[in-house]
Enzyme design. Structure first.
Site, short mmCIF file in Angstrom:
data_model
loop_
_atom_site.label_atom_id
_atom_site.label_comp_id
_atom_site.label_asym_id
_atom_site.label_seq_id
_atom_site.Cartn_x
_atom_site.Cartn_y
_atom_site.Cartn_z
N LYS A 1 0.86 -1.20 0.00
CA LYS A 1 0.00 0.00 0.00
C LYS A 1 0.88 1.23 0.00
O LYS A 1 2.00 1.22 0.52
CB LYS A 1 -0.88 0.03 1.26
CG LYS A 1 -2.08 0.91 1.12
CD LYS A 1 -3.15 0.19 0.34
CE LYS A 1 -4.46 0.89 0.30
NZ LYS A 1 -5.54 -0.05 -0.04
N1 GLU Z 1 -7.26 0.14 -3.21
C1 GLU Z 1 -8.04 -1.02 -3.51
C2 GLU Z 1 -8.12 -1.95 -2.31
O1 GLU Z 1 -7.91 -1.53 -1.19
C3 GLU Z 1 -7.61 -1.70 -4.79
C4 GLU Z 1 -6.22 -2.25 -4.80
C5 GLU Z 1 -5.78 -2.76 -6.15
O2 GLU Z 1 -6.59 -2.85 -7.06
O3 GLU Z 1 -4.59 -3.10 -6.25
O4 GLU Z 1 -8.46 -3.09 -2.42
#
Ligand code: GLU
Length: 425
Positions: A115
């Site tokens: 993240k």
């Molecule tokens: N931000 C989204 C999540 O928390 C998508 C992450 C992604 O598609 O890599 O799942």
């Protein structure tokens, strides 16, 4: 749902990372995970923090704090969004990175978890300022990102526009277009059909699967959705299309209520024409401070941010089913109280995994140099979500555990088994 064992109340949980760790520890214990592997999985593999000087429109120079945390690359390249929000901090990013590891493992896609986040308020920044910040962040993370290494995506405060800049900045540095380095891109740049609505769609699929187990008939069920961003708005729309009466929705401007059900398409059209805000929406009863979390409905979908359901309000929740559209909306100290009240929770790492599942499809299409139809994307992501729900449901029966702990058990087992096969130094 099965009778279940919930750990003794988890106290003194100070941040999302501790909430994540406390559930992880309970699941690891039930699974009988070796201490060595527990130690491998409890800390992120890599943590990069940067300070990014960016020229603002008025000519001043502002320094932004940014992070990228790779929690694990055991299952494959790490995957996870980049959040632009004033509340971003390293503990939050660490928790969100670990949740991505568990999420990808629960839905059985070949990714680890990561993240990113930048502490900023994109709502108060011009498009040019946001673009320069995205480019600065990407340039600082060139050694971290890569289509086979670490693949960012949108999260709170970012969307297709930011992903286009990220892809472009990374591609410039490589001297060629590398569209598989980022997912959630605009369609013309290699985005996937169905990606924008994917997280909300997964929330709908897992909500309906849980409702079936609880003998709730969608056309007779009522629901509220807290948070009306990409996830909440699409979840509300798709649930209402399946016949669920969505009585309340909310965003930072307040709460909008209609006992007979809000016309969600109408609300989305309004929001799209009003800088993504529901402020001033008049086709529902407005209240600046009605609390949707404690509304008298069957299904509660928290789709905003972390730690909104806590030990302080868990007692007042009336819904029988909570489907976590957001990441970490329930703090760990509320788990036992929610269990005591007989509320079923479809946990975040299962309920909102539709987004990363379609991100995976986007990456696959980019690498194939091919485009799938919307119908194909939806069919496959619905299947992934349904299979993941069933897997977690059966684990919860096997271990007499909540769906949340069962989801962690499924995920940790998969990552731990893979780690053992890959070996270590
Ligand atoms: N931000 C989204 C999540 O928390 C998508 C992450 C992604 O598609 O890599 O799942």
């Amino acid at each position: 749902m099965a009778a279940y064992i919930e750990p003794a109340p988890i106290k003194d949980v100070k941040n999302p990372f501790e909430s994540m760790m406390s559930r992880f520890s309970v699941a690891a214990q039930i699974l009988g995970l070796e201490e060595e592997i527990y130690n491998v999985l409890k800390s992120p593999t890599k943590q990069v923090s940067v300070h990014l000087p960016v020229t603002m429109d008025d000519g001043s120079l502002k320094v932004f704090e940014g992070h990228r945390v790779v929690h694990s690359s055991i299952l494959g390249p790490s995957k996870g969004g980049v959040r632009f929000d004033p509340g971003v901090n390293i503990d939050e990013v660490k928790a969100l990175a670990a949740w991505m590891t568990w999420k990808c493992a629960v839905v059985d896609i070949p990714y680890g978890g990561a993240k990113g986040g930048v502490k900023c308020n994109p709502r108060e920044m011009s498009s040019g300022e946001v673009e320069r910040l995205v480019r600065a962040y990407t340039a600082a993370m060139l050694d971290v990102f890569g289509p086979d290494r670490d693949i960012p995506a949108p999260d709170m405060g970012t969307g297709p526009r930011e992903m286009a800049w990220m892809m472009d900045q990374y591609s410039r540095a490589q001297g060629m277009t590398v569209n598989a380095v980022v997912t959630g891109k605009p369609l013309v740049l290699g985005g996937s059909l169905g990606r924008v609505a994917a997280t909300g769609r997964g929330v709908m699929v897992s909500a309906l699967a849980a409702m079936e187990k609880l003998n709730m008939v969608p056309t007779k069920a009522t629901c509220v959705v807290q948070g009306f961003g990409n996830v909440g708005a699409n979840a509300a729309l798709l649930l209402s299309e399946r016949g669920v009466t969505v009585k309340g929705i909310s965003d930072i401007s307040g709460t909008y209520w209609n006992d007979n059900g809000i016309d969600i398409l109408d609300a989305i059209k309004y929001k799209d024409s009003n800088s993504q805000s529901l402020e001033g929406y008049s086709n529902a009863e407005y209240s600046p401070d009605r609390d949707l979390l404690v509304a008298d409905v069957d299904v509660l979908v928290p789709a905003a941010k972390e730690d909104v359901i806590t030990i302080d309000n868990a007692d007042k929740i009336k819904a029988k089913l909570i489907v976590e559209g957001a990441n970490g909306p329930t703090s760990a100290d509320a788990d036992a109280k929610i269990h005591e009240k007989g509320i079923t929770v479809v946990p975040d790492i299962l309920a909102n995994a539709g987004g990363v599942s379609v991100s995976y499809f986007e990456w696959v299409q980019n690498r194939l140099g091919y485009k799938w139809s919307a119908e194909r994307v939806q069919r496959r992501s619905d299947r992934i979500m349904k299979e993941a729900f069933d897997r977690v449901y059966h684990k919860s029966i096997e271990h007499k555990a909540s769906l949340r702990i069962a989801a962690y058990i499924v995920a940790i087992k998969k990552v731990a088994d893979t780690f053992r096969l890959r070996g270590s130094f």
